[in-house]
Each structure stands twice: as structure tokens, then as C-alpha cells.
Design a protein around this motif. Structure first.
Motif, mmCIF file in Angstrom:
data_model
loop_
_atom_site.group_PDB
_atom_site.id
_atom_site.type_symbol
_atom_site.label_atom_id
_atom_site.label_comp_id
_atom_site.label_asym_id
_atom_site.label_seq_id
_atom_site.Cartn_x
_atom_site.Cartn_y
_atom_site.Cartn_z
ATOM 1 N N PRO A 10 1.028 -1.133 0.119
ATOM 2 C CA PRO A 10 -0.388 0.201 -0.269
ATOM 3 C C PRO A 10 0.998 1.381 -0.171
ATOM 4 O O PRO A 10 1.968 1.435 0.754
ATOM 5 C CB PRO A 10 -0.580 -0.279 1.356
ATOM 6 N N PRO A 11 0.104 2.189 -0.630
ATOM 7 C CA PRO A 11 1.786 3.408 -0.777
ATOM 8 C C PRO A 11 1.309 4.112 1.092
ATOM 9 O O PRO A 11 -0.155 3.608 1.804
ATOM 10 C CB PRO A 11 0.350 4.622 -1.555
ATOM 11 N N GLU A 12 2.185 4.745 1.228
ATOM 12 C CA GLU A 12 2.371 5.621 2.840
ATOM 13 C C GLU A 12 1.857 6.619 3.031
ATOM 14 O O GLU A 12 1.508 7.625 1.810
ATOM 15 C CB GLU A 12 4.610 5.669 2.981
ATOM 16 N N ILE A 13 1.523 6.326 3.876
ATOM 17 C CA ILE A 13 0.498 7.530 4.307
ATOM 18 C C ILE A 13 1.368 9.176 5.168
ATOM 19 O O ILE A 13 1.780 8.000 6.017
ATOM 20 C CB ILE A 13 -1.190 7.403 4.855
ATOM 21 N N LYS A 32 -6.906 5.141 11.492
ATOM 22 C CA LYS A 32 -6.729 4.427 12.647
ATOM 23 C C LYS A 32 -7.911 3.394 12.584
ATOM 24 O O LYS A 32 -8.148 1.786 12.401
ATOM 25 C CB LYS A 32 -6.434 4.782 14.634
ATOM 26 N N SER A 33 -9.009 3.427 12.358
ATOM 27 C CA SER A 33 -10.427 3.146 12.188
ATOM 28 C C SER A 33 -10.097 2.290 10.893
ATOM 29 O O SER A 33 -11.357 0.983 10.989
ATOM 30 C CB SER A 33 -11.554 4.259 11.993
ATOM 31 N N ARG A 34 -9.829 1.993 9.813
ATOM 32 C CA ARG A 34 -9.808 2.187 8.527
ATOM 33 C C ARG A 34 -8.945 0.851 8.677
ATOM 34 O O ARG A 34 -8.530 -0.035 8.020
ATOM 35 C CB ARG A 34 -9.458 3.108 7.404
ATOM 36 N N GLY A 35 -7.302 0.437 10.150
ATOM 37 C CA GLY A 35 -6.644 -0.178 10.777
ATOM 38 C C GLY A 35 -5.456 0.373 9.631
ATOM 39 O O GLY A 35 -4.332 -0.343 8.936
ATOM 40 N N THR A 70 0.431 11.088 -3.748
ATOM 41 C CA THR A 70 -1.204 12.547 -3.722
ATOM 42 C C THR A 70 -0.726 13.219 -2.461
ATOM 43 O O THR A 70 -1.228 12.042 -1.916
ATOM 44 C CB THR A 70 -2.224 11.124 -4.335
ATOM 45 N N HIS A 71 -1.730 14.522 -2.829
ATOM 46 C CA HIS A 71 -1.630 15.047 -2.174
ATOM 47 C C HIS A 71 -3.505 15.086 -1.809
ATOM 48 O O HIS A 71 -3.973 15.425 -2.793
ATOM 49 C CB HIS A 71 -1.369 16.680 -1.713
ATOM 50 N N VAL A 72 -4.137 14.384 -0.659
ATOM 51 C CA VAL A 72 -5.099 14.417 -0.616
ATOM 52 C C VAL A 72 -6.112 16.046 0.256
ATOM 53 O O VAL A 72 -7.230 16.027 -0.403
ATOM 54 C CB VAL A 72 -5.713 13.202 0.463
ATOM 55 N N GLY A 73 -5.537 16.318 0.633
ATOM 56 C CA GLY A 73 -6.146 17.851 1.203
ATOM 57 C C GLY A 73 -5.755 17.448 3.476
ATOM 58 O O GLY A 73 -5.044 17.002 3.733
ATOM 59 N N LEU A 90 -7.907 4.866 -3.349
ATOM 60 C CA LEU A 90 -6.732 5.523 -3.001
ATOM 61 C C LEU A 90 -5.116 4.136 -2.419
ATOM 62 O O LEU A 90 -4.598 4.495 -2.884
ATOM 63 C CB LEU A 90 -6.605 7.136 -2.679
ATOM 64 N N ILE A 91 -6.263 4.636 -1.261
ATOM 65 C CA ILE A 91 -4.845 3.878 -0.553
ATOM 66 C C ILE A 91 -4.828 1.927 -0.877
ATOM 67 O O ILE A 91 -4.000 1.797 -0.440
ATOM 68 C CB ILE A 91 -6.185 3.724 1.109
ATOM 69 N N SER A 92 -5.816 1.175 -1.858
ATOM 70 C CA SER A 92 -4.716 0.017 -2.622
ATOM 71 C C SER A 92 -4.352 0.610 -3.514
ATOM 72 O O SER A 92 -3.730 -0.856 -4.226
ATOM 73 C CB SER A 92 -6.648 -0.354 -2.771
ATOM 74 N N GLY A 93 -3.490 1.601 -4.239
ATOM 75 C CA GLY A 93 -2.830 1.884 -5.458
ATOM 76 C C GLY A 93 -3.814 1.742 -6.566
ATOM 77 O O GLY A 93 -2.849 2.008 -7.428
ATOM 78 N N ALA A 94 -4.879 1.785 -6.841
ATOM 79 C CA ALA A 94 -5.527 1.630 -8.055
ATOM 80 C C ALA A 94 -5.502 2.848 -8.761
ATOM 81 O O ALA A 94 -5.527 3.367 -9.492
ATOM 82 C CB ALA A 94 -6.739 1.342 -7.535
#
Length: 96
Positions: A10-13, A32-35, A70-73, A90-94
Motif C-alpha cells: 500500500p502507498p505510504e500515508i 486508525k479506524s480503517r486499520g 497524491t496530496h489528499v488535502g 487511493l489506499i489500494s494503489g489503484a
């Protein structure tokens, strides 16, 4: 024989934050709620990190959230993306 495919990393956050920031806490609680795991960059403790954040985002407020390149904001931007179904992609890399 081919080796089994490795699952995509997964991409680094990265979350730019400061100590006194309710939206920063909300953003981290959502992740955190999304693991999910993330790297926190405290701009109130590191003036150079603040300069890098402003250079990357053209924004001075926190949180500022990146998924990969990717800048989410900010928090509201991330929640809007989530409600539209784009954050999971986005978090799956797609979406990169």
C-alpha cells in the motif's frame, strides 16, 4: 515456473500535524479506524518540515494528508474523498 505474485505494497500515508489541532486528531482516528498506518510529521516541532509541507501543498493549515505522492488535502478533503469512494481506491494503489 513463475514465482507467486507479491501483494502490492500500500502507498505510504503521511500526515502533517501540529499538537493543538482537532482536525489532526480526527484524521488520525479515521485512519486508525480503517486499520491503516501512517507517518506523522509534526510541523510545530520541525520548522523545516513545515517549509517542506508548504512547498508541497501550497497550504499552511494542518492536517495535510498524502497517500503516496497524491496530496489528499486536509481532513474535510479526505472525508469527501472517502464519501465519494475514492479514498479506498487511493489506499489500494489503484488511483495512483
Amino acid at each position: 515456473m513463475n514465482a507467486p505474485a507479491q501483494p502490492a505494497q500500500p502507498p505510504e500515508i503521511i500526515v502533517y500535524t501540529s499538537a493543538v489541532c482537532g482536525y489532526c486528531v480526527a484524521a488520525k482516528n479515521f485512519l486508525k479506524s480503517r486499520g491503516l498506518e501512517w507517518k506523522e510529521v509534526r510541523i510545530d516541532l520541525d520548522p523545516q518540515a513545515r517549509e517542506r509541507m508548504v512547498a508541497r501543498t501550497r497550504r499552511t493549515s494542518v492536517p495535510q494528508i498524502f497517500v503516496g505522492e497524491t496530496h489528499v488535502g486536509g481532513y474535510d478533503d479526505m472525508m469527501a474523498l472517502h464519501r465519494a469512494g475514492g479514498f479506498e481506491r487511493l489506499i489500494s494503489g489503484a488511483a495512483e
